[in-house]
Write a protein that holds these residues in place. Structure first.
Motif, PDB file in Angstrom:
ATOM      1  N   VAL A 281       0.840  -1.202   0.000  1.00 50.32           N
ATOM      2  CA  VAL A 281       0.000   0.000   0.000  1.00 50.32           C
ATOM      3  C   VAL A 281       0.875   1.252   0.000  1.00 50.32           C
ATOM      4  O   VAL A 281       0.584   2.233  -0.701  1.00 50.32           O
ATOM      5  N   LEU A 282       1.966   1.223   0.766  1.00 53.56           N
ATOM      6  CA  LEU A 282       2.896   2.350   0.788  1.00 53.56           C
ATOM      7  C   LEU A 282       3.486   2.593  -0.590  1.00 53.56           C
ATOM      8  O   LEU A 282       3.580   3.743  -1.053  1.00 53.56           O
ATOM      9  N   SER A 283       3.878   1.527  -1.274  1.00 52.23           N
ATOM     10  CA  SER A 283       4.419   1.649  -2.619  1.00 52.23           C
ATOM     11  C   SER A 283       3.385   2.226  -3.582  1.00 52.23           C
ATOM     12  O   SER A 283       3.690   3.105  -4.400  1.00 52.23           O
ATOM     13  N   ASN A 290       2.695  10.583  -7.601  1.00 50.41           N
ATOM     14  CA  ASN A 290       3.635  10.947  -8.677  1.00 50.41           C
ATOM     15  C   ASN A 290       5.017  11.363  -8.172  1.00 50.41           C
ATOM     16  O   ASN A 290       5.609  12.332  -8.653  1.00 50.41           O
ATOM     17  N   THR A 291       5.530  10.636  -7.205  1.00 46.55           N
ATOM     18  CA  THR A 291       6.901  10.897  -6.761  1.00 46.55           C
ATOM     19  C   THR A 291       7.875  10.215  -7.708  1.00 46.55           C
ATOM     20  O   THR A 291       7.562   9.204  -8.329  1.00 46.55           O
ATOM     21  N   SER A 292       9.069  10.778  -7.819  1.00 41.11           N
ATOM     22  CA  SER A 292      10.091  10.162  -8.653  1.00 41.11           C
ATOM     23  C   SER A 292      10.567   8.870  -7.999  1.00 41.11           C
ATOM     24  O   SER A 292      10.349   8.641  -6.805  1.00 41.11           O
ATOM     25  N   VAL A 293      11.233   8.039  -8.782  1.00 41.81           N
ATOM     26  CA  VAL A 293      11.717   6.769  -8.252  1.00 41.81           C
ATOM     27  C   VAL A 293      12.700   6.995  -7.105  1.00 41.81           C
ATOM     28  O   VAL A 293      12.630   6.338  -6.067  1.00 41.81           O
ATOM     29  N   ALA A 294      13.598   7.961  -7.282  1.00 45.42           N
ATOM     30  CA  ALA A 294      14.590   8.247  -6.236  1.00 45.42           C
ATOM     31  C   ALA A 294      13.918   8.750  -4.967  1.00 45.42           C
ATOM     32  O   ALA A 294      14.211   8.297  -3.860  1.00 45.42           O
ATOM     33  N   MET A 295      12.977   9.703  -5.124  1.00 42.90           N
ATOM     34  CA  MET A 295      12.285  10.245  -3.955  1.00 42.90           C
ATOM     35  C   MET A 295      11.416   9.181  -3.293  1.00 42.90           C
ATOM     36  O   MET A 295      11.289   9.133  -2.067  1.00 42.90           O
ATOM     37  N   ARG A 296      10.853   8.292  -4.128  1.00 44.05           N
ATOM     38  CA  ARG A 296      10.041   7.202  -3.600  1.00 44.05           C
ATOM     39  C   ARG A 296      10.869   6.305  -2.689  1.00 44.05           C
ATOM     40  O   ARG A 296      10.429   5.908  -1.608  1.00 44.05           O
ATOM     41  N   ILE A 298      13.604   7.152  -1.085  1.00 43.42           N
ATOM     42  CA  ILE A 298      13.985   7.895   0.111  1.00 43.42           C
ATOM     43  C   ILE A 298      12.842   7.918   1.119  1.00 43.42           C
ATOM     44  O   ILE A 298      13.028   7.661   2.315  1.00 43.42           O
ATOM     45  N   ILE A 299      11.638   8.230   0.640  1.00 39.65           N
ATOM     46  CA  ILE A 299      10.475   8.304   1.522  1.00 39.65           C
ATOM     47  C   ILE A 299      10.173   6.947   2.134  1.00 39.65           C
ATOM     48  O   ILE A 299       9.938   6.828   3.344  1.00 39.65           O
ATOM     49  N   MET A 300      10.185   5.900   1.300  1.00 41.76           N
ATOM     50  CA  MET A 300       9.901   4.564   1.807  1.00 41.76           C
ATOM     51  C   MET A 300      10.943   4.138   2.832  1.00 41.76           C
ATOM     52  O   MET A 300      10.606   3.584   3.886  1.00 41.76           O
ATOM     53  N   GLY A 301      12.206   4.416   2.530  1.00 38.18           N
ATOM     54  CA  GLY A 301      13.269   4.057   3.465  1.00 38.18           C
ATOM     55  C   GLY A 301      13.117   4.764   4.799  1.00 38.18           C
ATOM     56  O   GLY A 301      13.256   4.156   5.864  1.00 38.18           O
ATOM     57  N   GLY A 302      12.801   6.073   4.756  1.00 41.50           N
ATOM     58  CA  GLY A 302      12.620   6.825   5.989  1.00 41.50           C
ATOM     59  C   GLY A 302      11.445   6.331   6.813  1.00 41.50           C
ATOM     60  O   GLY A 302      11.539   6.184   8.032  1.00 41.50           O
TER      61      GLY A 302
END
Length: 319
Positions: A281-283, A290-296, A298-302
């Motif tokens: 669901v987070l993914s 519409n987040t970029s792959v890199a930002m996605r 970073i956000i998921m990791g955090g």
């Protein structure tokens, strides 16, 4: 009394993961109302089911109390490549393909377990090396690009939707996971594995062959992941090299977020399911905004770090 009940509720990692999943889904729908449809729900259930096959094996390894399996995703990718190369679209080869995937996964897991339990190689190093070997093996098996396909019947069985939103793969995952839970709860191996994970030396001194238990934990996990490789290949029908390699970290995160302690000895079966759901669901949520792959990433990791800090702290006293 109310405070105690609230505290118990907050400490229920399985329930909290489910609540966070629902909350994220509601927020996603608020950002993108068109996401509230049967296709989105079916997609979440499908990807959660596929990830659950790897999470089941990862849960067993973590419960054994000796680290994590960094080769899980690579084993799934390898057996998926073997599946399409072997089946070549023929339904008659389904059962042999399943047996091959189980044996191959068991073999690779056994090799990792042997290195960890008897050669005393740190689990992180042993499984990371195994992952690298399997990555190259996929290229050898497929010559860089798997050329075969699975049978139409297998793909249809996994992708057919019942009531418009219940995918067939969910039914396979439910049966599969129920068997795993019964195995862990109702067999001598499962009981002893929990003891080994809780206190290795005490279990060894009590007569349990602790090293052998840990070795077979990796082997069984590999076998379960091998089955997941066949299911994943069946769902997509055609494969690419390293398709499921990212499932390694996702499976670790889902299992730990669900409440299975990294210290070992305590598996949370319901939490593994809801932890898997939360990750998917987070993914989906990050894709919807519409987040970029890199930002996605970073956000998921955090968010994963925060969740792990909040819900996977080792008890001060282990029983």
């Amino acid at each position: 009394m109310k405070r105690t009940r609230v505290q118990k509720l907050l400490n229920n990692t399985a329930l909290m993961a489910l609540a966070l999943s629902i909350l994220l889904f509601v927020i996603m729908v608020c950002f993108r109302p068109t996401a509230f449809n049967l296709n989105t729900i079916a997609s979440i259930l499908s990807f959660s089911s596929m990830l659950l096959f790897v999470c089941a094996g990862q849960m067993i390894v973590i419960t054994s109390g000796d680290g994590i399996d960094l080769a899980a995703g690579a084993i799934m990718s390898t057996t998926a490549c073997i599946t399409v190369e072997f089946m070549r679209g023929e339904n008659a080869r389904l059962i042999p393909a399943l047996l091959i995937c189980m044996v191959v996964g068991f073999g690779f897991g056994l090799f990792s377990g042997l290195g960890v339990a008897y050669l005393r190689i740190p689990a992180l190093i042993m499984t990371m090396c195994m992952s690298n070997v399997l990555g190259k093996l996929q290229l050898v098996i497929s010559n860089g690009a798997p050329r075969g396909t699975v049978s139409d019947q297998l793909t249809a069985a996994l992708t057919t939707r019942y009531l418009g939103f219940i995918p067939g793969i969910l039914l396979f995952a439910a049966v599969f996971y129920a068997i795993v839970v019964l195995f862990m709860k109702c067999t001598r191996f499962g009981h002893r594995l929990h003891l080994v994970g809780t206190n290795f030396e005490a279990s060894r001194l009590s007569g349990i062959r602790a090293r052998r238990m840990r070795m077979f934990a990796y082997a069984i996990a590999g076998m379960l992941t091998g089955i997941g490789g066949l299911i994943g290949a069946g769902y997509y029908r055609q494969m690419q090299v390293a398709t499921f390699d990212n499932y390694t970290m996702q499976s670790i995160s889902a299992v730990v977020i669900g409440g299975t302690l990294l210290a070992g000895g305590s598996a949370n079966y319901a939490g593994t399911i809801t932890g898997t759901l939360l990750l998917i669901v987070l993914s989906q949520f990050l894709s919807a905004i519409n987040t970029s792959v890199a930002m996605r990433d970073i956000i998921m990791g955090g968010m994963l770090i925060l969740l792990l800090i909040a819900y996977n702290r080792k008890p001060s006293v282990r029983q």
